[in-house]
Write a protein that holds these residues in place. Structure first.
Motif, short mmCIF file in Angstrom:
data_model
loop_
_atom_site.label_atom_id
_atom_site.label_comp_id
_atom_site.label_asym_id
_atom_site.label_seq_id
_atom_site.Cartn_x
_atom_site.Cartn_y
_atom_site.Cartn_z
N LYS A 523 49.30 60.25 -0.61
CA LYS A 523 50.12 60.05 -2.04
C LYS A 523 49.08 60.55 -3.10
CE LYS A 523 53.10 56.57 -0.43
NZ LYS A 523 53.46 54.88 -0.58
N ALA A 524 47.77 59.83 -3.03
CA ALA A 524 46.69 60.14 -3.95
C ALA A 524 46.62 61.82 -4.25
CB ALA A 524 45.59 59.43 -3.39
N ILE A 525 46.49 62.38 -3.02
CA ILE A 525 46.55 64.01 -3.07
C ILE A 525 47.11 64.48 -3.92
CG2 ILE A 525 46.35 66.05 -1.59
CD1 ILE A 525 44.98 64.42 0.61
N THR A 526 48.37 64.09 -3.99
CA THR A 526 49.46 64.40 -4.98
C THR A 526 49.37 64.39 -6.37
OG1 THR A 526 50.69 62.56 -5.18
CG2 THR A 526 51.28 64.16 -3.01
N LEU A 527 48.29 63.48 -6.73
CA LEU A 527 47.85 63.20 -8.05
C LEU A 527 46.81 64.02 -8.35
CD1 LEU A 527 47.79 59.37 -7.69
CD2 LEU A 527 49.68 60.59 -8.74
N LEU A 528 46.02 64.55 -7.53
CA LEU A 528 44.97 65.86 -7.86
C LEU A 528 45.70 66.97 -8.55
CD1 LEU A 528 42.65 65.28 -4.79
CD2 LEU A 528 42.08 64.77 -7.17
N ASN A 529 44.66 67.92 -9.11
CA ASN A 529 45.25 69.01 -9.32
C ASN A 529 45.04 70.12 -8.23
OD1 ASN A 529 45.61 68.08 -12.20
ND2 ASN A 529 43.33 68.17 -12.41
N GLY A 530 44.80 69.79 -7.29
CA GLY A 530 44.71 70.62 -5.82
C GLY A 530 44.28 70.03 -4.71
#
Length: 543
Positions: A523-530
């Motif tokens: 889920k955290a990766i979806t909060l990144l810009n890539g």
């Protein structure tokens, strides 16, 4: 990693060393309380507070009780300290295929994360669960400031992090977006400042113990803690100026408002954590002196030799390699490895650790923030036209330089009026592939008629020189502004993931998080810009 969230270390100044803490190589100690403190010590009249505070703070400085800064080496020295342009290792770890050549080693990437939760979050949470926040609000205020100072470094490394729900009973700890983490930082500083002002103004009762004995920074001076809190708010506000300009302006103006207690204005207010008399060592000096694992970076050497900067002899030693004339000689990042053996570069310039009066010794306090940095932050605020900066851009810019010169006890001479000296090109006497032309044409003297971009480069370049050797914040400012202009890596072993010109932007999430908290990491990766790699920009790192 779940055990790090829930681990208890009974400490008031839990995060005192923030990003500059040094830990043991014996990671099994993470699974047991090695402070020797019983949680019951937090109850009652705090008669035993001295014991648990000093032991706990020392455990934050060094878990091993023996001066081994292995954790700091992975936490900061072999990433941000080098990415900032300040340092480079002469040791070809893993044959040169390591974080310094963008071949990111999984085992290195988790150390900042571990320090954040094991040393900082768990400790402050323990204070809360034992009622320190209500019984001793001024002490709690300092704990909150320390938590924000420490965890801001962690989010600036990774981006999204677990924060708002750390310390809960949840078996899986969700991540917060970096934007939400920053907003929470500002609210926590609001609470801390109220508590500190109440203590300063005698609204709350005096503490029933001598806090000065346990304060490794300001000797129990709550006013200086308040000024550091405001200065920290200003630093964090400037971080987000591109991503959230209105919030940045609001928070910066609040930080600089004299009615809120003021910011750091002199070197007596510098945030430095003392180690003298404690049996512990400055971890950066230990690595440079005892292990010979770090040397001066090419970028900082290029700027300071080019400017004939009078601080250079306070920052660096001359080279000791006898194959070329002694001089200030740095190492360019990513240039050590391949056929190079350890020892080829150890004779290049070190920190100033030798001679009769070296600037850096094993008992030198670890530097987190200085008055000079705050003047440059205020200069940038004035350049942006924000209220409460307290002076013109030029005045604040020059105060930043002069305050740094005073900090290092050197004569500034005509430095601030020098419009001729420029950064120097770089020559590596042992590796011509590392040679490079000067990274910038920027001079020192202020010019009100210059373009805004030139003014910004001038401010940040001098700020960067003044912040040495604190590489974590220097790397953050380079990513935020693009200044100073740094030499890129000589060898880029990222497999095309990280662009050499853009340079590394963050560190991937720890492998242990994937192993133990995987749904939340996804889920955290979806909060990144890539993707979760070193090329993806964190939230405030707007191109």
């Amino acid at each position: 990693m779940k055990r790090y969230y829930k681990k208890s270390m009974w400490v008031i100044a839990a995060a005192v060393l923030l990003g500059a803490s040094a830990c043991t190589k014996n990671f099994e100690l993470y699974n047991s309380d090695n402070t020797g403190i019983n949680p019951d010590d937090l109850k009652g009249d705090f008669n035993d507070v001295g014991v648990f505070l000093t032991r706990a703070q020392r455990s934050i400085i060094n878990f091993s009780d023996g001066g081994d800064p292995n954790s700091y080496q992975l936490q900061q020295n072999l990433n941000a300290d080098c990415y900032s342009g300040y340092f480079m290792s002469p040791n070809p770890f893993n044959g040169g295929q390591n974080n310094l050549s963008y071949s990111l080693i999984s085992g290195w990437n988790g150390e900042p994360f571990k320090v954040g939760y094991l040393n900082i979050m768990s400790s402050v949470n323990r204070l809360r669960t034992n009622g320190v926040n209500t019984s001793y609000p001024a002490v709690w205020g300092i704990a909150q400031v320390l938590q924000v100072a420490g965890m801001s470094r962690i989010t600036d490394i990774y981006g999204p992090i677990p924060y708002s729900q750390v310390g809960t009973s949840k078996s899986a700890i969700p991540y917060d977006s970096q934007e939400d983490v920053y907003k929470r930082f500002f609210l926590e500083l609001d609470s801390a400042n109220i508590n500190l002002r109440n203590q300063i103004n005698h609204v709350t009762d005096s503490l029933p113990f001598d806090f000065a004995k346990f304060d490794l920074v300001y000797d129990g001076d709550f006013t200086r803690w308040l000024q550091f809190s405001n200065s920290l708010r200003l630093r964090l506000a400037m971080h987000i100026v591109k991503a959230a300009p209105a919030l940045a302006k609001e928070q910066a103006e609040k930080a600089m408002d004299p009615a809120n207690g003021g910011t750091i204005t002199s070197n007596t207010g510098n945030m430095k954590v003392k180690v003298a008399g404690s049996g512990f060592s400055n971890p950066l000096v230990f690595i440079a002196l005892n292990w010979a694992d770090i040397r001066i970076g090419a970028s900082i050497q290029s700027y300071m030799t080019g400017y004939a900067d009078p601080r250079i002899s306070k920052y660096f030693d001359m080279s000791t390699d006898t194959t070329f004339p002694s001089r200030y000689q740095g190492i360019r990042i990513g240039s050590v490895g391949g056929n190079a053996a350890k020892g080829d570069y150890t004779g290049y310039s070190n920190l100033d650790v030798t001679g009769s009066n070296p600037s850096f010794t094993l008992t030198t306090p670890t530097q987190i923030m200085t008055a000079a940095e705050v003047y440059f932050l205020r200069a940038e605020a004035a350049l942006r036209g924000w209220a409460n900066a307290g002076g013109s851009v030029q005045t604040l810019y020059e105060q930043g330089i002069n305050t740094s010169m005073e900090q290092w006890n050197v004569n500034a001479g005509t430095y601030v009026s020098d419009n001729t000296h420029k950064p120097a090109g770089f020559t590596d006497p042992k590796n011509s592939a590392a040679n490079a032309p000067a990274p910038s044409e920027i001079t020192v003297k202020w010019d009100d008629g210059a373009l805004e971009a030139v003014k910004m480069e001038r401010i940040i370049t001098q700020k960067w020189i003044a912040m040495f050797p604190e590489g974590q914040e220097a790397w953050t400012e380079f990513r935020r502004t693009g200044y100073p202009k740094l030499f890129p890596v000589v060898n880029n072993f990222s497999g095309g993931v990280i662009n050499s010109a853009t340079q590394i932007r963050r560190i991937p999430f720890p492998q242990n998080e994937y192993n133990t908290n995987n749904p939340e990491v996804q889920k955290a990766i979806t909060l990144l810009n890539g993707p979760d790699n070193g090329a993806t920009r964190v939230w405030w790192d707007v191109q």
